[in-house]
Design a protein around this motif. Structure first.
Motif, PDB file in Angstrom:
ATOM      1  N   ARG A   1      -1.959  10.874  -1.531  1.00 58.45           N
ATOM      2  CA  ARG A   1      -3.352  11.184  -1.872  1.00 58.45           C
ATOM      3  C   ARG A   1      -3.397  12.242  -2.982  1.00 58.45           C
ATOM      4  O   ARG A   1      -2.721  13.256  -2.934  1.00 58.45           O
ATOM      5  N   GLY A   2      -4.214  12.004  -3.989  1.00 61.75           N
ATOM      6  CA  GLY A   2      -4.343  12.929  -5.111  1.00 61.75           C
ATOM      7  C   GLY A   2      -5.326  14.048  -4.845  1.00 61.75           C
ATOM      8  O   GLY A   2      -6.021  14.067  -3.819  1.00 61.75           O
ATOM      9  N   PRO A   3      -5.428  15.017  -5.783  1.00 63.42           N
ATOM     10  CA  PRO A   3      -6.293  16.170  -5.585  1.00 63.42           C
ATOM     11  C   PRO A   3      -7.756  15.929  -5.933  1.00 63.42           C
ATOM     12  O   PRO A   3      -8.619  16.685  -5.496  1.00 63.42           O
ATOM     13  N   TRP A   4      -8.039  14.875  -6.706  1.00 60.22           N
ATOM     14  CA  TRP A   4      -9.392  14.732  -7.241  1.00 60.22           C
ATOM     15  C   TRP A   4     -10.308  13.944  -6.332  1.00 60.22           C
ATOM     16  O   TRP A   4     -11.526  14.115  -6.368  1.00 60.22           O
TER      17      TRP A   4
ATOM     18  N   CYS B   1      -4.963   7.741  -5.011  1.00 61.02           N
ATOM     19  CA  CYS B   1      -3.591   8.239  -5.088  1.00 61.02           C
ATOM     20  C   CYS B   1      -3.408   9.215  -6.242  1.00 61.02           C
ATOM     21  O   CYS B   1      -4.053   9.110  -7.283  1.00 61.02           O
ATOM     22  N   HIS B   2      -2.465  10.134  -6.060  1.00 55.70           N
ATOM     23  CA  HIS B   2      -1.866  10.853  -7.170  1.00 55.70           C
ATOM     24  C   HIS B   2      -1.054   9.828  -7.959  1.00 55.70           C
ATOM     25  O   HIS B   2      -0.397   8.948  -7.383  1.00 55.70           O
ATOM     26  N   ALA B   3      -1.078   9.919  -9.289  1.00 52.64           N
ATOM     27  CA  ALA B   3      -0.393   8.907 -10.097  1.00 52.64           C
ATOM     28  C   ALA B   3       1.131   9.000 -10.004  1.00 52.64           C
ATOM     29  O   ALA B   3       1.828   8.026 -10.308  1.00 52.64           O
TER      30      ALA B   3
ATOM     31  N   PRO C   1      -8.891   4.739 -11.360  1.00 59.49           N
ATOM     32  CA  PRO C   1      -8.364   5.386 -10.156  1.00 59.49           C
ATOM     33  C   PRO C   1      -7.547   4.406  -9.323  1.00 59.49           C
ATOM     34  O   PRO C   1      -7.758   3.188  -9.363  1.00 59.49           O
ATOM     35  N   LEU C   2      -6.616   4.965  -8.547  1.00 58.46           N
ATOM     36  CA  LEU C   2      -5.631   4.175  -7.802  1.00 58.46           C
ATOM     37  C   LEU C   2      -5.933   4.277  -6.305  1.00 58.46           C
ATOM     38  O   LEU C   2      -5.589   5.262  -5.660  1.00 58.46           O
TER      39      LEU C   2
ATOM     40  N   LEU D   1      -7.241  -4.264 -12.922  1.00 53.79           N
ATOM     41  CA  LEU D   1      -6.065  -3.621 -13.488  1.00 53.79           C
ATOM     42  C   LEU D   1      -6.247  -2.105 -13.501  1.00 53.79           C
ATOM     43  O   LEU D   1      -7.190  -1.590 -14.094  1.00 53.79           O
ATOM     44  N   CYS D   2      -5.335  -1.386 -12.839  1.00 50.31           N
ATOM     45  CA  CYS D   2      -5.413   0.076 -12.752  1.00 50.31           C
ATOM     46  C   CYS D   2      -4.377   0.760 -13.635  1.00 50.31           C
ATOM     47  O   CYS D   2      -4.644   1.827 -14.189  1.00 50.31           O
TER      48      CYS D   2
END
Length: 263
Positions: free
Chosen positions: A22-25, A30-32, A63-64, A96-97
């Motif tokens: 999991r990302g911060p935003w 996801c975090h990339a 975003p992912l 497409l991400c």
């Protein structure tokens, strides 16, 4: 490596993000960095072990979602000297991400050859410290809380260039990642390491990542020497030299989009 893996793979090839991914935003994305590991995994599988992945370039287009990602790869060229691939990451709707390409070079046995003299960073002198990459805009468990971190003695965790040692979780619980796959999460952390303003005041997300590898890492602990250039145009760049305990192994570049956050 400790803790939960970044992803769980379903029988039909869907990658579900676990808490460490999991990302911060956003709580849902996801975090990339871990996804970059999946891209490297697909590229390496497409080409095979006789060639080394030397360059990986990703355009992060959307975003992912943690809810599920599909990764596809295609070998574009494969000769005695080099191979190239195209890798795509799609969400559950087929959008497409990430669009990525890679370069792989044939492994040779040349023995000792001259190279630039570089003094390795001393992991023995690093000190364990509080996680640096835990600042986020939500209260869910996320990427930075699942990474072991250590810092050069005396380094202050203030805005600006910094060096950090990291040991990360595996991509998948039942699989040992390749050395380059293990480096991918760190490669996408340059902006989070060398921020010039706290992430609760100014956003600094990257829109791409280029990882240029000249040697495969040989240790679990890897370091990033990172700095970020920010400009009033809203455009920035993060550049990082990545190290294992023997010396530098790669360079990572990220283009940054800067935007104020309303909190």
């Amino acid at each position: 490596m400790t803790g939960l893996a970044y992803f769980t793979e379903t029988r039909d090839g869907l990658f579900l993000g676990n808490d460490p991914a999991r990302g911060p935003w956003s709580v849902d994305h996801c975090h990339a960095g871990p996804v970059t590991g999946l891209v490297a995994r697909a590229a390496e599988a497409a080409v095979g072990p006789d060639k080394m992945l030397t360059r990986l370039t990703l355009d992060v287009l959307r975003p992912l979602p943690l809810a599920g990602l599909r990764v596809s790869s295609e070998t574009v060229r494969n000769t005695r000297t080099l191979a190239t691939t195209k890798v795509e990451v799609h969400d559950l709707d087929g959008t497409l991400c990430i669009a990525a390409t890679s370069m792989h070079l044939t492994r040779k046995e040349l023995g000792d050859v001259p190279t630039a003299p570089v003094t390795p960073l001393r992991f023995e002198d690093a000190e364990p410290g509080d996680p640096l990459l835990i600042g986020s805009l939500h209260d869910k468990p996320a990427f930075g809380s699942f990474i072991e971190m250590a810092y050069p003695k005396g380094q202050e965790l203030k805005p600006g260039p910094k060096t950090i040692w990291m040991r990360v979780p595996p991509l998948l619980a039942d699989e040992v990642p390749s050395p380059i796959q293990s480096m991918c999460a760190l490669a996408d952390c340059g902006n989070g390491i060398s921020w010039n303003e706290p992430p609760t005041r100014l956003g600094f997300m990257n829109t791409d990542l280029t990882l240029q590898v000249h040697r495969e890492p040989e240790s679990d602990w890897l370091a990033s020497e990172s700095l970020s250039h920010w400009h009033g145009t809203g455009v920035g760049m993060s550049q990082s030299i990545l190290h294992d305990t023997q010396g530098p192994v790669a360079t990572a570049l990220q283009t940054l989009v800067l935007h104020p956050l309303n909190r």
